[in-house]
Design an enzyme around this catalytic site. Structure first.
Site, PDB file in Angstrom:
ATOM      1  N   ARG A 152       0.910  -1.159   0.000  1.00  0.00           N
ATOM      2  CA  ARG A 152       0.000   0.000   0.000  1.00  0.00           C
ATOM      3  C   ARG A 152       0.938   1.195   0.000  1.00  0.00           C
ATOM      4  O   ARG A 152       1.931   1.207   0.712  1.00  0.00           O
ATOM      5  CB  ARG A 152      -0.876  -0.007   1.241  1.00  0.00           C
ATOM      6  CG  ARG A 152      -1.511  -1.368   1.459  1.00  0.00           C
ATOM      7  CD  ARG A 152      -2.998  -1.324   1.666  1.00  0.00           C
ATOM      8  NE  ARG A 152      -3.463  -2.658   2.001  1.00  0.00           N
ATOM      9  CZ  ARG A 152      -4.390  -3.317   1.329  1.00  0.00           C
ATOM     10  NH1 ARG A 152      -4.985  -2.776   0.294  1.00  0.00           N
ATOM     11  NH2 ARG A 152      -4.764  -4.516   1.699  1.00  0.00           N
TER      12      ARG A 152
ATOM     13  N   ASP B  28     -12.071 -11.193  -2.415  1.00  0.00           N
ATOM     14  CA  ASP B  28     -13.471 -10.988  -1.990  1.00  0.00           C
ATOM     15  C   ASP B  28     -14.499 -11.084  -3.114  1.00  0.00           C
ATOM     16  O   ASP B  28     -15.685 -11.103  -2.851  1.00  0.00           O
ATOM     17  CB  ASP B  28     -13.632  -9.588  -1.376  1.00  0.00           C
ATOM     18  CG  ASP B  28     -12.889  -9.469  -0.069  1.00  0.00           C
ATOM     19  OD1 ASP B  28     -12.557 -10.508   0.501  1.00  0.00           O
ATOM     20  OD2 ASP B  28     -12.645  -8.328   0.363  1.00  0.00           O
TER      21      ASP B  28
ATOM     22  N   MET C 123     -13.498 -13.682   5.435  1.00  0.00           N
ATOM     23  CA  MET C 123     -13.230 -12.307   5.019  1.00  0.00           C
ATOM     24  C   MET C 123     -14.397 -11.742   4.210  1.00  0.00           C
ATOM     25  O   MET C 123     -15.204 -12.487   3.668  1.00  0.00           O
ATOM     26  CB  MET C 123     -11.954 -12.255   4.192  1.00  0.00           C
ATOM     27  CG  MET C 123     -10.712 -12.247   5.049  1.00  0.00           C
ATOM     28  SD  MET C 123      -9.262 -11.964   4.028  1.00  0.00           S
ATOM     29  CE  MET C 123      -7.998 -11.820   5.297  1.00  0.00           C
TER      30      MET C 123
ATOM     31  N   GLU D  24     -17.043 -10.987   7.735  1.00  0.00           N
ATOM     32  CA  GLU D  24     -16.520 -10.083   8.769  1.00  0.00           C
ATOM     33  C   GLU D  24     -17.270  -8.753   8.807  1.00  0.00           C
ATOM     34  O   GLU D  24     -17.333  -8.113   9.851  1.00  0.00           O
ATOM     35  CB  GLU D  24     -15.007  -9.872   8.621  1.00  0.00           C
ATOM     36  CG  GLU D  24     -14.577  -9.228   7.324  1.00  0.00           C
ATOM     37  CD  GLU D  24     -13.061  -9.028   7.242  1.00  0.00           C
ATOM     38  OE1 GLU D  24     -12.532  -9.106   6.140  1.00  0.00           O
ATOM     39  OE2 GLU D  24     -12.432  -8.789   8.291  1.00  0.00           O
TER      40      GLU D  24
ATOM     41  N   GLN E 152      -7.014 -17.412   4.247  1.00  0.00           N
ATOM     42  CA  GLN E 152      -7.762 -17.340   2.991  1.00  0.00           C
ATOM     43  C   GLN E 152      -6.945 -16.793   1.828  1.00  0.00           C
ATOM     44  O   GLN E 152      -7.271 -17.004   0.676  1.00  0.00           O
ATOM     45  CB  GLN E 152      -9.016 -16.467   3.184  1.00  0.00           C
ATOM     46  CG  GLN E 152      -9.987 -17.119   4.125  1.00  0.00           C
ATOM     47  CD  GLN E 152     -10.967 -16.133   4.733  1.00  0.00           C
ATOM     48  OE1 GLN E 152     -12.024 -15.893   4.201  1.00  0.00           O
ATOM     49  NE2 GLN E 152     -10.602 -15.549   5.861  1.00  0.00           N
TER      50      GLN E 152
ATOM     51  N   ASN F   3     -15.791 -34.010 -18.988  1.00  0.00           N
ATOM     52  CA  ASN F   3     -16.463 -32.832 -19.532  1.00  0.00           C
ATOM     53  C   ASN F   3     -16.834 -33.026 -21.009  1.00  0.00           C
ATOM     54  O   ASN F   3     -16.594 -32.154 -21.842  1.00  0.00           O
ATOM     55  CB  ASN F   3     -15.586 -31.587 -19.369  1.00  0.00           C
ATOM     56  CG  ASN F   3     -16.395 -30.302 -19.486  1.00  0.00           C
ATOM     57  OD1 ASN F   3     -17.614 -30.320 -19.280  1.00  0.00           O
ATOM     58  ND2 ASN F   3     -15.761 -29.208 -19.819  1.00  0.00           N
TER      59      ASN F   3
ATOM     60  N   GLN G  71      -7.349 -38.700 -10.692  1.00  0.00           N
ATOM     61  CA  GLN G  71      -7.998 -37.511 -11.252  1.00  0.00           C
ATOM     62  C   GLN G  71      -9.447 -37.334 -10.814  1.00  0.00           C
ATOM     63  O   GLN G  71     -10.021 -36.269 -10.999  1.00  0.00           O
ATOM     64  CB  GLN G  71      -7.952 -37.558 -12.784  1.00  0.00           C
ATOM     65  CG  GLN G  71      -6.556 -37.376 -13.291  1.00  0.00           C
ATOM     66  CD  GLN G  71      -6.387 -37.947 -14.685  1.00  0.00           C
ATOM     67  OE1 GLN G  71      -6.512 -37.244 -15.648  1.00  0.00           O
ATOM     68  NE2 GLN G  71      -6.101 -39.231 -14.774  1.00  0.00           N
TER      69      GLN G  71
ATOM     70  N   ARG H  85     -17.795 -40.091 -28.528  1.00  0.00           N
ATOM     71  CA  ARG H  85     -18.448 -39.614 -27.309  1.00  0.00           C
ATOM     72  C   ARG H  85     -18.057 -38.172 -27.005  1.00  0.00           C
ATOM     73  O   ARG H  85     -17.531 -37.857 -25.933  1.00  0.00           O
ATOM     74  CB  ARG H  85     -18.105 -40.534 -26.142  1.00  0.00           C
ATOM     75  CG  ARG H  85     -18.600 -41.956 -26.350  1.00  0.00           C
ATOM     76  CD  ARG H  85     -17.796 -42.957 -25.569  1.00  0.00           C
ATOM     77  NE  ARG H  85     -17.845 -42.698 -24.144  1.00  0.00           N
ATOM     78  CZ  ARG H  85     -18.731 -43.202 -23.301  1.00  0.00           C
ATOM     79  NH1 ARG H  85     -19.663 -44.005 -23.739  1.00  0.00           N
ATOM     80  NH2 ARG H  85     -18.694 -42.918 -22.030  1.00  0.00           N
TER      81      ARG H  85
HETATM   82  P1  ADP Z   1      -6.963  -2.513  -3.316  1.00  0.00           P
HETATM   83  O1  ADP Z   1      -6.314  -2.174  -4.621  1.00  0.00           O
HETATM   84  O2  ADP Z   1      -6.782  -3.933  -2.967  1.00  0.00           O
HETATM   85  O3  ADP Z   1      -8.373  -2.004  -3.269  1.00  0.00           O
HETATM   86  P2  ADP Z   1      -6.087  -0.277  -1.698  1.00  0.00           P
HETATM   87  O4  ADP Z   1      -7.395   0.394  -1.741  1.00  0.00           O
HETATM   88  O5  ADP Z   1      -5.358  -0.306  -0.406  1.00  0.00           O
HETATM   89  O6  ADP Z   1      -6.145  -1.794  -2.184  1.00  0.00           O
HETATM   90  O7  ADP Z   1      -5.154   0.409  -2.789  1.00  0.00           O
HETATM   91  C1  ADP Z   1      -3.817   0.011  -2.984  1.00  0.00           C
HETATM   92  C2  ADP Z   1      -2.967   1.206  -3.366  1.00  0.00           C
HETATM   93  O8  ADP Z   1      -3.497   1.822  -4.520  1.00  0.00           O
HETATM   94  C3  ADP Z   1      -2.945   2.316  -2.325  1.00  0.00           C
HETATM   95  O9  ADP Z   1      -1.998   2.078  -1.311  1.00  0.00           O
HETATM   96  C4  ADP Z   1      -2.569   3.502  -3.166  1.00  0.00           C
HETATM   97  O10 ADP Z   1      -1.189   3.544  -3.417  1.00  0.00           O
HETATM   98  C5  ADP Z   1      -3.281   3.236  -4.457  1.00  0.00           C
HETATM   99  N1  ADP Z   1      -4.573   3.946  -4.448  1.00  0.00           N
HETATM  100  C6  ADP Z   1      -5.740   3.538  -3.924  1.00  0.00           C
HETATM  101  N2  ADP Z   1      -6.720   4.462  -4.091  1.00  0.00           N
HETATM  102  C7  ADP Z   1      -6.120   5.503  -4.738  1.00  0.00           C
HETATM  103  C8  ADP Z   1      -6.563   6.793  -5.200  1.00  0.00           C
HETATM  104  N3  ADP Z   1      -7.826   7.196  -5.037  1.00  0.00           N
HETATM  105  N4  ADP Z   1      -5.662   7.586  -5.811  1.00  0.00           N
HETATM  106  C9  ADP Z   1      -4.399   7.205  -5.999  1.00  0.00           C
HETATM  107  N5  ADP Z   1      -3.931   6.021  -5.575  1.00  0.00           N
HETATM  108  C10 ADP Z   1      -4.758   5.177  -4.957  1.00  0.00           C
END
Ligand code: ADP
EC number: 2.7.1.11
Length: 781
Positions: A89, A167, A209, A265, A301, A531, A663, A735
């Site tokens: 992130r 998810d 999750m 969750e 998960q 299949n 299999q 078949r």
């Molecule tokens: P996901 O992609 O799994 O939804 P996040 O929402 O945490 O995960 O986004 C991952 C990364 O994408 C963030 O840490 C950020 O760097 C970038 N990102 C998310 N939203 C924005 C946004 N609105 N503008 C710019 N970068 C974004």
């Protein structure tokens, strides 16, 4: 010559292009397969491909985080979970200053095509980046960081997104990368817990999750026959505590030794207040005094190896992403590659993000019915089937109809799930439900017994066939079958099995002129690892079989990790049908997969051997070749082994593996449990409707073509195809259905294994326009 020129043109379509790929946000199993496919397809079309490590963090930081890739950089990663190029992130990327640095790093490498694999956050970030691109370059020119000429050369940034999220919370795609694998992990845990909970007569509350999306909870609830389910999209009615306890008490008193409650969750009540797993547990303990345990699944998960579905999905999406970049024009908006039925399609990224946000808004504003609808038809359908099976009580009044259910052919995973749901829905409808052991043979011998609701408890997760199955066809024992149909007054026959099930029902239909007793409603649920049943894209058990074959091949490949220069020849089942071989081949990254439908000659064999000889000169000194059992009368597995051994002498050695009954797999995969459950329900609902239609003066008389059908999934919809119609499009000698949708996957297999193929036959997904309708109504089944 013309074909060669065309091949060359396509292979050079990406010349001069530079494509970068990164993974961002939460990791998901299957991301590696996507990175591999983007890289290889990129190189295949002549582009330069760069891997960006650590997601946007690496893009902003630059330096060693951006590396040019070659074909081998992505070898041997398809089977790994998580993402080998790292994800993060990144705060910096959410600021313009961070994105400015990112732009500079891309321009430095001449990269103007970016493939982002991540969730809606990551894809939104990518879209913002693209929309600012022109401004960012101007700023870089103003600051003197790049020249005007460089800015001109890199003036356009193309973006394509692949949705990686366990998810399945992104609107616009039937499945996101990682969801199926997460379901595999959840089912493994449920199976493990079930055995211990059953021993002690326990209730267990399992938290999965899904902070905003109940997909994992919903599908695992269906696939495990959960008694109660909490998802954020559909909070329970007020007073649910009483209802739930009443329901749990009822199932216990009917003899159940175990209760399963699954909770997402992000589960909430009608007022938006969270419902926690401990709250639910305390409630069950206090009100019912049941021994109750909570299990919170968490990161399990995300773990483990990707499922076959995720590997194939990601490979397909990765290839399509490169096609989208190749075909991008200044007017194409950033797009996301998504799955529609069994096809890749492209949708405008931001419109999908918008609908995804709309679901959240609907939930926030307590418009719950709309939230479920916006999630798509598949979601809604799953939810309705869960409610039918878990919340409906056996009918008080009997209907005049009797159904009989049997398994025919070889056992296939998911058969028991289909029998279970069919029995229960039949009982809910008030029908008398019989089950027959040993297929048509059992029907002829009178091995028929009536069943109740509880008789099929615990069948969902069992592999094989609980009823017992045989291959005997009706024509060998027609008189006796007719006698028992009359004796038990059977008016509906549900046959769950492979090609023989279809052929058998066809024989019964063709004997109607002779025996009026056979003028009843008949339905076939295709269930075979091969299949090869016409009328459906997927038969029950084939997903389990592909996963079983894939796991075996993973192990076979790994066994050679200490040994250099070895080629494995692996024989798969499937009769004449090459589905199992082809799909397993894609999932394990095989060098070749020989199948009957894609004829091959000595020239192909020669090319394959030379290909492997060349491969042995690289760092990857291992080969895997799949061979479908009936792909060629003369080029047998033994022959291939001898050929490869002889030609490879001094270069590589060879080993044979015949996978055989392995299999069939053990326990069914989540897909086969869920698919079996749904087909069982839909088949019986259809039969009930048909029975009503043909019921006159106290008897059933059905002789039209549409009274005997194969139920199956075709593209995105469940279809009922009359066996008499399917007869016209069946190759009975081999078949096989005359047309098979998966044949275009063969190109993908060959391209990813580095063969020269022509992409003219590759069907790429055209850009589609998103309307709420395409997103929400036609999604899934
Ligand atoms: P996901 O992609 O799994 O939804 P996040 O929402 O945490 O995960 O986004 C991952 C990364 O994408 C963030 O840490 C950020 O760097 C970038 N990102 C998310 N939203 C924005 C946004 N609105 N503008 C710019 N970068 C974004």
């Amino acid at each position: 010559m013309a074909a060669a020129a065309e091949l060359e043109r396509l292979r050079m379509a990406g010349a001069g292009m530079a494509i970068a790929v990164l993974t961002s946000g939460g990791d998901a199993q299957g991301m590696n397969a996507a990175v591999r496919a983007v890289t290889r397809m990129g190189i295949y079309v002549g582009a330069k491909v760069f891997l960006i490590y650590e997601g946007y963090e690496g893009l902003v930081e630059g330096g060693d985080n951006i590396k040019q890739a070659n074909w081998l950089s992505v070898s041997n990663i398809i089977q790994l979970g998580g993402t080998v190029i790292g994800s993060a992130r990144c705060k910096a990327f959410t600021t313009r200053a961070g994105r400015l640095r990112a732009a500079r790093n891309l321009v430095e490498h001449g990269i103007t095509n970016l493939c982002v694999i991540g969730g809606d956050g990551s894809l939104t970030g990518a879209d913002i980046f693209r929309s600012e691109w022109g401004g960012l370059l101007e700023e870089l020119v103003r600051d003197g960081q790049i020249s005007e000429e460089v800015a001109r050369e890199n003036c356009r940034l193309n973006i394509v997104g692949l949705v990686g999220s366990i998810d399945n919370d992104f609107c616009g795609t039937d499945m996101t990368i990682g969801t199926d694998s997460a379901l595999h992990r959840i089912m493994e845990v449920i199976d493990a817990i079930t055995t211990t909970a059953q021993s002690h007569q326990r209730t267990f509350v399992l938290e999965v999750m899904g902070r905003h999306c109940g997909y994992l909870a919903l599908v695992s609830g269906l696939a495990s026959g959960a008694d109660w389910l909490f998802i954020p999209e559909s909070p329970p009615e007020d007073g649910w505590e009483d209802l739930m306890c009443e329901r749990l008490g009822e199932t216990r008193s009917r003899g159940s030794r175990l209760n399963i409650i699954i909770i997402a969750e992000g589960a909430i009540d009608r007022s938006g207040k969270p419902i926690s797993s401990n709250y639910v547990k305390d409630l069950v303990v206090q009100r019912l005094g049941f021994d109750t345990r909570v299990t919170v699944l968490g990161h399990v998960q995300r773990g483990g190896t990707p499922s076959a579905f995720d590997r194939v999905l990601s490979s397909k999406m990765g290839m399509e992403a490169v096609m989208a970049l190749l075909e991008a024009t200044p007017d194409t908006p950033a797009c996301v590659v998504s799955l529609s039925g069994n096809q890749s399609v492209r949708l405008p990224l931001m419109e999908c993000v918008q609908v995804t946000k709309d679901v959240q808004k609907a939930m926030d504003e307590k418009r719950f019915e709309e939230a479920i609808q916006l999630r798509g038809r598949s979601f809604e359908n799953n939810w309705n089937i869960y409610k039918l099976l878990a919340h409906q009580k056996p009918a008080q009044e009997k209907s005049p109809f009797s159904l009989a259910i049997l398994n025919v052919g070889a056992p296939a995973a998911g058969m028991n799930a289909a029998v279970r749901s069919a029995v229960r829905i039949g009982i809910c409808q008030g029908h008398t439900v019989y089950v027959v052991s040993d297929g048509f043979e059992g029907l002829s011998k009178g091995q028929i017994r009536e069943v109740g609701w509880h008789d099929v408890a615990g069948w969902l997760g069992r592999g094989g066939s609980m009823l017992g199955t045989k291959r005997t066809l009706p024509k060998t024992c027609m008189e006796k079958i007719v006698e028992n149909v009359r004796k038990f007054n059977i008016q509906g026959l549900l046959v769950i099995g492979g090609f023989e099930a279809y052929e058998g029902v066809l024989q019964l239909v063709e004997a109607r002129g002779q025996y009026e007793e056979l003028c009843i409603i008949m339905c076939v649920i295709p269930a075979t690892i091969s299949n090869n049943v016409p009328g459906t894209d997927f038969s029950l058990g084939s997903d389990t079989a592909v996963n079983a074959a894939m796991e075996s091949c993973d192990r076979i490949k790994q066994s050679a990790s200490g040994t250099k220069r070895r080629v494995f020849i692996v024989e798969t089942m499937g009769g004449y049908c090459g589905y199992l071989s082809t799909v397993t081949g894609i999932a394990v990254g095989a060098d070749a997969a020989y199948v009957y439908e894609d004829p091959f000659t000595i020239h192909d064999l020669k090319a394959n051997v030379e290909h492997l000889t060349d491969k042995m000169k690289t760092d990857i000194q291992r080969g895997l070749v799949l061979r479908n059992e009936k792909c060629h009368e003369h080029y047998t597995t033994e022959f291939l082994y001898n050929l490869y051994s002889s030609e490879g002498k001094g270069i590589f050695d060879c080993r044979i593996n015949v996978l055989g009954h392995l299999q069939q797999g053990g326990a069914p995969t989540p897909f086969d449990r869920n698919y079996g459950t749904k087909l069982g329900v839909k088949a019986v609902l259809w039969m009930s409707e048909k029975l009503q239609e043909v019921y006159r003066k106290g008897r059933v008389f059905a002789n039209s073509g549409d009274s005997a059908c194969v139920i199956g999934l075709r593209k995105k919809v469940v279809a009922f195809s009359p066996v008499t119609e399917l007869k016209k499009v069946t190759d009975f000698e081999h078949r096989l259905p005359q047309e098979q949708w998966w044949l275009n996957l063969r190109l993908m297999l060959k391209m990813l294994a580095n063969y020269q193929i022509s992409l003219t036959e590759y069907i790429s997904g055209k850009m589609e326009h998103v309307t709420r309708r395409t997103l929400s109504i036609e999604k899934g089944f």
